[in-house]
Write a protein that holds these residues in place. Structure first.
Motif, PDB file in Angstrom:
ATOM      1  N   THR A 227      34.419 -59.215  79.826  1.00  0.00           N
ATOM      2  CA  THR A 227      33.858 -60.243  77.744  1.00  0.00           C
ATOM      3  C   THR A 227      33.395 -58.750  77.449  1.00  0.00           C
ATOM      4  O   THR A 227      33.436 -58.560  76.209  1.00  0.00           O
ATOM      5  CB  THR A 227      33.315 -61.018  78.063  1.00  0.00           C
ATOM      6  OG1 THR A 227      34.091 -62.012  79.235  1.00  0.00           O
ATOM      7  CG2 THR A 227      32.807 -61.589  76.745  1.00  0.00           C
ATOM      8  N   GLU A 228      31.795 -58.251  77.763  1.00  0.00           N
ATOM      9  CA  GLU A 228      30.763 -57.586  77.240  1.00  0.00           C
ATOM     10  C   GLU A 228      32.672 -56.243  77.009  1.00  0.00           C
ATOM     11  O   GLU A 228      31.410 -55.450  76.198  1.00  0.00           O
ATOM     12  CB  GLU A 228      30.304 -56.953  78.144  1.00  0.00           C
ATOM     13  CG  GLU A 228      29.190 -57.626  78.422  1.00  0.00           C
ATOM     14  CD  GLU A 228      28.145 -57.754  79.275  1.00  0.00           C
ATOM     15  OE1 GLU A 228      27.700 -56.475  80.247  1.00  0.00           O
ATOM     16  OE2 GLU A 228      27.061 -58.723  79.128  1.00  0.00           O
ATOM     17  N   THR A 229      32.915 -55.707  77.638  1.00  0.00           N
ATOM     18  CA  THR A 229      33.624 -54.392  77.730  1.00  0.00           C
ATOM     19  C   THR A 229      34.798 -54.977  76.083  1.00  0.00           C
ATOM     20  O   THR A 229      34.941 -54.090  75.057  1.00  0.00           O
ATOM     21  CB  THR A 229      35.214 -54.293  78.469  1.00  0.00           C
ATOM     22  OG1 THR A 229      33.960 -54.043  79.675  1.00  0.00           O
ATOM     23  CG2 THR A 229      35.930 -53.306  78.318  1.00  0.00           C
TER      24      THR A 229
ATOM     25  N   SER B 208      37.288 -65.221  83.917  1.00  0.00           N
ATOM     26  CA  SER B 208      37.649 -64.272  82.388  1.00  0.00           C
ATOM     27  C   SER B 208      37.853 -65.104  81.562  1.00  0.00           C
ATOM     28  O   SER B 208      37.807 -64.647  80.537  1.00  0.00           O
ATOM     29  CB  SER B 208      38.474 -63.317  83.397  1.00  0.00           C
ATOM     30  OG  SER B 208      37.617 -62.148  83.894  1.00  0.00           O
TER      31      SER B 208
ATOM     32  N   THR C 269      31.728 -61.990  83.249  1.00  0.00           N
ATOM     33  CA  THR C 269      31.006 -61.136  81.518  1.00  0.00           C
ATOM     34  C   THR C 269      31.257 -59.991  81.345  1.00  0.00           C
ATOM     35  O   THR C 269      31.565 -59.711  80.112  1.00  0.00           O
ATOM     36  CB  THR C 269      29.316 -61.052  82.342  1.00  0.00           C
ATOM     37  OG1 THR C 269      29.726 -63.189  82.588  1.00  0.00           O
ATOM     38  CG2 THR C 269      27.922 -61.087  81.482  1.00  0.00           C
ATOM     39  N   LEU C 270      30.801 -59.088  82.579  1.00  0.00           N
ATOM     40  CA  LEU C 270      32.004 -57.547  82.204  1.00  0.00           C
ATOM     41  C   LEU C 270      32.979 -57.074  81.515  1.00  0.00           C
ATOM     42  O   LEU C 270      32.901 -56.986  80.562  1.00  0.00           O
ATOM     43  CB  LEU C 270      32.260 -57.234  83.950  1.00  0.00           C
ATOM     44  CG  LEU C 270      32.626 -55.345  83.514  1.00  0.00           C
ATOM     45  CD1 LEU C 270      31.204 -55.089  83.495  1.00  0.00           C
ATOM     46  CD2 LEU C 270      32.577 -54.623  84.914  1.00  0.00           C
TER      47      LEU C 270
ATOM     48  N   ASP D 162      34.073 -57.042  73.882  1.00  0.00           N
ATOM     49  CA  ASP D 162      33.033 -56.863  72.944  1.00  0.00           C
ATOM     50  C   ASP D 162      32.295 -55.122  72.484  1.00  0.00           C
ATOM     51  O   ASP D 162      32.587 -54.931  71.248  1.00  0.00           O
ATOM     52  CB  ASP D 162      31.323 -57.094  73.127  1.00  0.00           C
ATOM     53  CG  ASP D 162      31.539 -58.332  72.888  1.00  0.00           C
ATOM     54  OD1 ASP D 162      32.683 -59.262  72.993  1.00  0.00           O
ATOM     55  OD2 ASP D 162      30.360 -59.292  73.874  1.00  0.00           O
ATOM     56  N   ARG D 163      32.836 -54.452  73.378  1.00  0.00           N
ATOM     57  CA  ARG D 163      32.753 -52.840  73.121  1.00  0.00           C
ATOM     58  C   ARG D 163      33.738 -52.233  72.744  1.00  0.00           C
ATOM     59  O   ARG D 163      33.116 -51.218  71.996  1.00  0.00           O
ATOM     60  CB  ARG D 163      31.563 -52.122  74.483  1.00  0.00           C
ATOM     61  CG  ARG D 163      30.507 -52.651  74.444  1.00  0.00           C
ATOM     62  CD  ARG D 163      29.951 -52.199  75.558  1.00  0.00           C
ATOM     63  NE  ARG D 163      30.304 -51.773  76.514  1.00  0.00           N
ATOM     64  CZ  ARG D 163      30.562 -52.127  77.520  1.00  0.00           C
ATOM     65  NH1 ARG D 163      30.021 -52.846  78.188  1.00  0.00           N
ATOM     66  NH2 ARG D 163      31.334 -51.660  78.981  1.00  0.00           N
TER      67      ARG D 163
ATOM     68  N   GLY E 194      33.356 -49.942  82.182  1.00  0.00           N
ATOM     69  CA  GLY E 194      32.175 -50.561  82.249  1.00  0.00           C
ATOM     70  C   GLY E 194      31.850 -50.913  84.089  1.00  0.00           C
ATOM     71  O   GLY E 194      33.083 -51.042  84.782  1.00  0.00           O
TER      72      GLY E 194
ATOM     73  N   SER F 253      34.672 -67.027  73.730  1.00  0.00           N
ATOM     74  CA  SER F 253      33.978 -65.700  72.852  1.00  0.00           C
ATOM     75  C   SER F 253      34.361 -65.266  71.842  1.00  0.00           C
ATOM     76  O   SER F 253      34.724 -66.429  71.324  1.00  0.00           O
ATOM     77  CB  SER F 253      33.931 -64.545  74.055  1.00  0.00           C
ATOM     78  OG  SER F 253      35.446 -64.033  73.187  1.00  0.00           O
TER      79      SER F 253
ATOM     80  N   ASP G 211      33.366 -53.500  68.880  1.00  0.00           N
ATOM     81  CA  ASP G 211      32.278 -52.336  68.066  1.00  0.00           C
ATOM     82  C   ASP G 211      32.317 -51.277  67.575  1.00  0.00           C
ATOM     83  O   ASP G 211      31.637 -50.718  67.330  1.00  0.00           O
ATOM     84  CB  ASP G 211      31.304 -52.917  68.973  1.00  0.00           C
ATOM     85  CG  ASP G 211      30.402 -54.361  68.465  1.00  0.00           C
ATOM     86  OD1 ASP G 211      30.930 -54.765  67.514  1.00  0.00           O
ATOM     87  OD2 ASP G 211      29.945 -54.693  69.538  1.00  0.00           O
TER      88      ASP G 211
END
Length: 307
Positions: free
Chosen positions: A177-179, A15, A174-175, A181-182, A149, A22, A185
């Motif tokens: 990092t995507e969290t 992580s 990955t989860l 990002d969201r 997530g 990222s 955003d």
């Protein structure tokens, strides 16, 4: 987004690496203080502290998260969010309130199932066929915050806790990092955990790893896999501890729990229902070895593990 990452053991490294690579700016890392490790008791940084140094990221090592100096340092960093993976200390509300988007934890279970320190081990021990990981906002109650997530994965029939945790650490990175990002955003949604189904997964101790040969073979197999690599499953032979590193359930019938059967190609132990094949073992005072090699070196007709 400005991030302060909190984590301590090896499982947090994927992580940290993912977030450092990222679009976000990891401005600092929080980890547990240096600890004595190894036979020599050398004072060493945590795996996360060592990796942060390699990445050139400043490291904070508060003795206690409640320390006011640490609060002041975190306020000065002004993080938007603090992602967390296995940091290893409870966070007071005064600390949780500092980042605008709170502290977001990556936890290796499908909450509310298996809150606590050993979710992966507990899932295997209890015979779950599926597990996963979630990201959730930390609140003062243990692992009880709203979930953002989720990922799901089957548990392999022969998978150990170490194997499964390694997989989840990679996919969970990955989860997480995507969290992040969201959150940046403005598309992240956090959903309260279901009030039912909560279970606590306490850390497995050495006594939890002691094998009872009168138990069913599948139960023994799960216990050994759940305790591998730590705290390490064991039995005793002649009063000395004998580690069980790799096993496989067998369909052979059982008549005498604890009795060891061996031939030229395999070693089996009788259990409360069926036999368990031993693949890798570590006798007291010796290195890990193939079970068949251990058995070939014995000069006695009957071998029996203590119950």
């Amino acid at each position: 987004m400005r991030l302060v990452f909190a984590g301590t053991p090896d499982v947090a490294l994927p992580s940290l690496d993912a977030l450092a690579a990222s679009r976000h700016d990891v401005v600092a890392v929080v980890t547990r203080p240096d600890a004595r490790r190894g036979r020599g008791g050398t004072l060493s940084p945590s795996p996360v502290a060592a990796r942060a140094a390699e990445l050139g990221i400043p490291v904070l090592k508060p003795a206690r998260p409640r320390d006011e100096d640490f609060h002041a340092a975190l306020r000065a960093l002004a993080p938007d969010c603090c992602p967390v993976v296995a940091y290893g200390a409870l966070l007071p509300q005064s600390l949780l309130d500092i980042p605008a988007h709170g502290w977001v934890n990556l936890h290796f279970s499908l909450l509310p199932a298996y809150r606590g320190a050993a979710p992966v081990q507990s899932a295997i021990l209890h015979g779950e066929t599926q597990t996963g990981a979630v990201t959730f906002r930390i609140v003062e109650e243990l692992d009880a915050g709203p979930v953002c997530g989720t990922l799901r994965t089957p548990i392999g029939a022969h998978e150990t806790a170490g194997d499964l945790l390694g997989r989840l650490a990679e996919s969970g990175a990955t989860l997480l990092t995507e969290t992040m990002d969201r959150i940046e955003d403005g598309t992240a949604t956090f959903t309260d955990q279901a009030p039912e189904g909560g279970t606590y997964a306490s850390k497995l101790e050495v006594e939890d790893a002691h094998v009872d040969w009168s138990a069913p073979v599948d139960e023994i197999d799960r216990r050994i896999r759940a305790c591998t690599p730590a705290p390490g499953a064991w039995t005793t032979l002649g009063g000395q501890r004998f580690r069980l590193l790799e096993v496989a359930p067998s369909e052979r019938p059982s008549t005498d729990p604890g009795l060891v059967e061996r031939d030229r190609r395999s070693v089996h132990v009788h259990t409360g229902s069926g036999q368990l094949q031993l693949l890798r073992v570590q006798p007291a005072g010796k290195k890990a070895m193939a079970a068949i090699d251990w058995a070939r070196g014995l000069h006695t007709d009957e071998i029996r593990f203590d119950r």
